[in-house]
Design an enzyme around this catalytic site. Structure first.
Site, PDB file in Angstrom:
ATOM      1  N   ASN A  14       0.857  -1.199   0.000  1.00  0.00           N
ATOM      2  CA  ASN A  14       0.000   0.000   0.000  1.00  0.00           C
ATOM      3  C   ASN A  14       0.889   1.244   0.000  1.00  0.00           C
ATOM      4  O   ASN A  14       2.108   1.148   0.019  1.00  0.00           O
ATOM      5  CB  ASN A  14      -0.968  -0.025   1.182  1.00  0.00           C
ATOM      6  N   ASP A  50      -4.112  -6.413   5.321  1.00  0.00           N
ATOM      7  CA  ASP A  50      -5.083  -7.289   5.986  1.00  0.00           C
ATOM      8  C   ASP A  50      -4.999  -8.718   5.464  1.00  0.00           C
ATOM      9  O   ASP A  50      -5.331  -9.661   6.175  1.00  0.00           O
ATOM     10  CB  ASP A  50      -6.504  -6.748   5.773  1.00  0.00           C
ATOM     11  N   LYS A  91       8.845 -16.761 -10.834  1.00  0.00           N
ATOM     12  CA  LYS A  91       8.036 -15.618 -11.272  1.00  0.00           C
ATOM     13  C   LYS A  91       6.808 -16.119 -12.049  1.00  0.00           C
ATOM     14  O   LYS A  91       6.948 -16.979 -12.928  1.00  0.00           O
ATOM     15  CB  LYS A  91       8.894 -14.714 -12.167  1.00  0.00           C
ATOM     16  N   PRO A  94      -2.349 -11.894  10.464  1.00  0.00           N
ATOM     17  CA  PRO A  94      -2.620 -11.662  11.889  1.00  0.00           C
ATOM     18  C   PRO A  94      -2.885 -10.178  12.121  1.00  0.00           C
ATOM     19  O   PRO A  94      -2.340  -9.334  11.394  1.00  0.00           O
ATOM     20  CB  PRO A  94      -1.317 -12.083  12.569  1.00  0.00           C
ATOM     21  N   ILE A 122      -2.023  -7.285  14.309  1.00  0.00           N
ATOM     22  CA  ILE A 122      -0.967  -6.998  15.294  1.00  0.00           C
ATOM     23  C   ILE A 122      -1.538  -6.238  16.500  1.00  0.00           C
ATOM     24  O   ILE A 122      -1.302  -6.602  17.655  1.00  0.00           O
ATOM     25  CB  ILE A 122       0.170  -6.185  14.625  1.00  0.00           C
ATOM     26  N   PHE A 149      -4.224   3.179  15.046  1.00  0.00           N
ATOM     27  CA  PHE A 149      -4.681   4.160  14.063  1.00  0.00           C
ATOM     28  C   PHE A 149      -5.876   3.565  13.333  1.00  0.00           C
ATOM     29  O   PHE A 149      -6.048   2.346  13.320  1.00  0.00           O
ATOM     30  CB  PHE A 149      -3.564   4.488  13.061  1.00  0.00           C
ATOM     31  N   LYS A 196     -13.808   0.431  15.599  1.00  0.00           N
ATOM     32  CA  LYS A 196     -12.492  -0.228  15.534  1.00  0.00           C
ATOM     33  C   LYS A 196     -11.818  -0.230  16.916  1.00  0.00           C
ATOM     34  O   LYS A 196     -11.190  -1.210  17.308  1.00  0.00           O
ATOM     35  CB  LYS A 196     -11.610   0.523  14.526  1.00  0.00           C
ATOM     36  N   LYS A 255     -10.724  -3.746  18.388  1.00  0.00           N
ATOM     37  CA  LYS A 255      -9.298  -4.093  18.531  1.00  0.00           C
ATOM     38  C   LYS A 255      -8.855  -4.149  19.987  1.00  0.00           C
ATOM     39  O   LYS A 255      -7.806  -4.690  20.297  1.00  0.00           O
ATOM     40  CB  LYS A 255      -8.433  -3.066  17.796  1.00  0.00           C
TER      41      LYS A 255
HETATM   42  O1  PMT Z   1       2.688   6.278   6.471  1.00  0.00           O
HETATM   43  P1  PMT Z   1       2.096   7.597   6.059  1.00  0.00           P
HETATM   44  O2  PMT Z   1       2.231   7.840   4.571  1.00  0.00           O
HETATM   45  O3  PMT Z   1       2.615   8.740   6.881  1.00  0.00           O
HETATM   46  O4  PMT Z   1       0.527   7.523   6.322  1.00  0.00           O
HETATM   47  C1  PMT Z   1       0.054   7.430   7.604  1.00  0.00           C
HETATM   48  C2  PMT Z   1      -1.066   6.384   7.740  1.00  0.00           C
HETATM   49  C3  PMT Z   1      -2.261   6.836   6.954  1.00  0.00           C
HETATM   50  C4  PMT Z   1      -0.592   5.006   7.236  1.00  0.00           C
HETATM   51  C5  PMT Z   1      -1.382   6.282   9.270  1.00  0.00           C
HETATM   52  O5  PMT Z   1      -1.752   7.547   9.715  1.00  0.00           O
HETATM   53  C6  PMT Z   1      -2.495   5.266   9.531  1.00  0.00           C
HETATM   54  O6  PMT Z   1      -3.683   5.529   9.451  1.00  0.00           O
HETATM   55  N1  PMT Z   1      -2.091   4.024   9.894  1.00  0.00           N
HETATM   56  C7  PMT Z   1      -2.984   2.869  10.062  1.00  0.00           C
HETATM   57  C8  PMT Z   1      -3.337   2.298   8.717  1.00  0.00           C
HETATM   58  C9  PMT Z   1      -4.229   1.103   8.828  1.00  0.00           C
HETATM   59  O7  PMT Z   1      -3.816   0.020   8.516  1.00  0.00           O
HETATM   60  O8  PMT Z   1      -5.392   1.334   9.352  1.00  0.00           O
HETATM   61  P2  PMT Z   1      -6.549   0.214   9.575  1.00  0.00           P
HETATM   62  O9  PMT Z   1      -7.763   0.997   9.888  1.00  0.00           O
HETATM   63  O10 PMT Z   1      -6.577  -0.743   8.471  1.00  0.00           O
HETATM   64  O11 PMT Z   1      -6.040  -0.565  10.848  1.00  0.00           O
HETATM   65  C10 PMT Z   1      -6.404  -0.183  12.165  1.00  0.00           C
HETATM   66  C11 PMT Z   1      -5.283  -0.464  13.127  1.00  0.00           C
HETATM   67  O12 PMT Z   1      -5.006  -1.861  13.147  1.00  0.00           O
HETATM   68  C12 PMT Z   1      -3.963   0.228  12.798  1.00  0.00           C
HETATM   69  O13 PMT Z   1      -3.398   0.611  14.005  1.00  0.00           O
HETATM   70  C13 PMT Z   1      -3.147  -0.870  12.116  1.00  0.00           C
HETATM   71  O14 PMT Z   1      -1.753  -0.685  12.369  1.00  0.00           O
HETATM   72  C14 PMT Z   1      -3.661  -2.100  12.856  1.00  0.00           C
HETATM   73  N2  PMT Z   1      -3.618  -3.334  12.053  1.00  0.00           N
HETATM   74  C15 PMT Z   1      -4.333  -3.479  10.907  1.00  0.00           C
HETATM   75  C16 PMT Z   1      -4.324  -4.667  10.230  1.00  0.00           C
HETATM   76  C17 PMT Z   1      -3.540  -5.748  10.726  1.00  0.00           C
HETATM   77  N3  PMT Z   1      -3.488  -6.913  10.109  1.00  0.00           N
HETATM   78  N4  PMT Z   1      -2.840  -5.589  11.867  1.00  0.00           N
HETATM   79  C18 PMT Z   1      -2.864  -4.403  12.521  1.00  0.00           C
HETATM   80  O15 PMT Z   1      -2.212  -4.265  13.554  1.00  0.00           O
END
Ligand code: PMT
Length: 402
Positions: free
Chosen positions: A211, A279, A289, A307, A309, A327, A341, A345
């Protein structure tokens, strides 16, 4: 690290744990520090001025209206000469008086007159520590910047069990050392873990699912935590941004590697999960390849779930970081979805940002976020540079943890 050249003002208030302050004086002196002590009237019921004076090698100050003390030192000067004021033990009563700005004895007058950092080490009955009045007073003092070494669980002198025992002198001493080691900064002695950047989930040796996260937001948070004195480790996916020198970097590629690296760093006091973790990951990695076959349909890519995290860290029981911040990257109904969320979480706070097209949140220099806390508190911050978001977030962390 030693306390050579450091001047500590130790306020000993009245509780059975006051005897531990004698060992604390010994540790400070042994480390080369100077310790001047203020013994409150009730403190003197538990340890004698003679014992405190003998161990510290300094006069002991007790009386606000003592002609001798005021001519020798004076309560205002006493509050100025120290590099750090330590209150150990800090009783519920002393904290309440400090919270309300009372100045009815030498200790509280010094606290009100002091412009120096204060480290309070409370000790009291567990019911008193849990009482809303005590909680409010501690919260107010933390908000004003007072640092705390919280009481520990165990058996109390009164026979009850619970959180209320004064931390051991060695722990308080280590916290004092860490405070000076970090240049007197607020998060000295704390360990912080930050995740940043994207994860890449490989399909074959040359292709991956990824991403657009640049890591800027997570890196800025790690830098701000380190600047505030925390020992900081950044677990980052593939990023191309410059990385601060005062943090430890662990580079990973996939979500599975990121989770393993985070677990390696536990225990920690603060974890901020700013990474954009994929995800899903391809069910199968193709060692060769994947070939394009003209005229044939493109290959279907089967995915499996990665998973989570943040959720995993939240469910780790006594290994769970005491302050866990996630986040939420949303493209609509940002606050509503982020609230869901936060609950799903199991973290303590969530920082919600709008990542809709045109917002430039992924990769850009600025961010407009909403900070949502599990106790229901919510604030929306104006759009600002990601460094400023990081500093503001770390400000909130400091107020909460101190
Ligand atoms: O990196 P930049 O270009 O500065 O951009 C910043 C950002 C937009 C990436 C950052 O501000 C941000 O929003 N980060 C979280 C991105 C994200 O994956 O969001 P989510 O809504 O999908 O996930 C929610 C939370 O679960 C996040 O804390 C993520 O780290 C966590 N997560 C998600 C999926 C996963 N498999 N494991 C996780 O721990």
């Amino acid at each position: 690290m030693s306390l050579q050249g450091k001047d500590i003002l130790l306020i000993i208030s009245g509780g059975i744990a006051a005897y531990k302050s004698l060992e604390l004086i010994r540790l400070i002196k042994k480390s080369g520090g100077r310790v001047r002590c203020v013994l409150t009237k009730s403190g003197a019921e538990f340890v004698t001025p003679l014992a405190v004076a003998a161990l510290s090698g300094e006069p002991v100050y007790s009386d606000l209206f003592s002609l001798k003390d005021e001519t020798e030192m004076g309560h205002i000067r006493l509050s100025r000469v120290a590099d750090l004021v330590v209150i150990a033990p800090a009783t519920a009563h002393l904290l309440a008086r400090a919270a309300y700005g009372l100045a009815d004895d030498l200790a509280t007058t010094i606290l009100l007159a002091s412009d120096k950092p204060v480290l309070a080490c409370p000790a009291m009955n567990p019911m008193m520590w849990k009482h809303p009045a005590a909680r409010d007073n501690v919260a107010l003092l933390k908000k004003r910047g007072m640092m705390f070494v919280d009481p520990v669980p165990g058996e109390m002198a009164c026979g009850e069990h619970g959180e209320g025992r004064l931390a051991e002198p060695e722990e308080i001493f280590d916290r004092i050392l860490a405070f000076f080691d970090a240049g007197g900064r607020a998060l000295a002695g704390k360990k912080a873990l930050v995740t940043a950047g994207p994860t890449y989930e490989p399909l074959d040796p040359v292709r991956f699912i990824g991403n657009r996260s640049s890591g800027k937001q997570g890196i800025a948070i790690a830098a701000a935590l380190a600047d505030a004195g925390a020992e900081t480790v950044l677990v980052t996916g593939p990023v191309h941004e410059p990385l601060p020198e005062n943090i430890r970097i662990v580079r990973v590629t996939t979500a599975a590697e990121m989770l393993a690296a985070c677990k390696e760093e536990l225990p920690c006091d603060i974890a901020v999960c700013a990474a954009a973790v994929a995800d899903w990951t391809p069910e199968n990695f193709t060692a060769e390849k994947i070939k394009k076959s003209d005229g044939k349909k493109p290959p279907a890519i089967a995915l499996k779930e990665n998973p989570d995290i943040l959720k995993t860290l939240a469910g780790l029981g006594n290994q769970r970081p005491p302050l866990l911040v996630g986040f939420a990257a949303e493209t609509g109904e940002v606050v509503k979805r982020a609230k869901a969320k936060l609950a799903k979480k199991g973290c303590d706070w969530i920082v919600a940002n709008d990542v809709s097209e045109g917002m430039d949140t992924f990769g850009g220099d600025e961010n407009a976020v909403h900070l949502l806390k599990s106790d229901g508190a919510a604030e929306s911050w104006p759009r600002m540079h990601k460094n400023e978001v990081a500093e503001k977030l770390v400000g909130e962390i400091i107020v909460t943890l101190m």
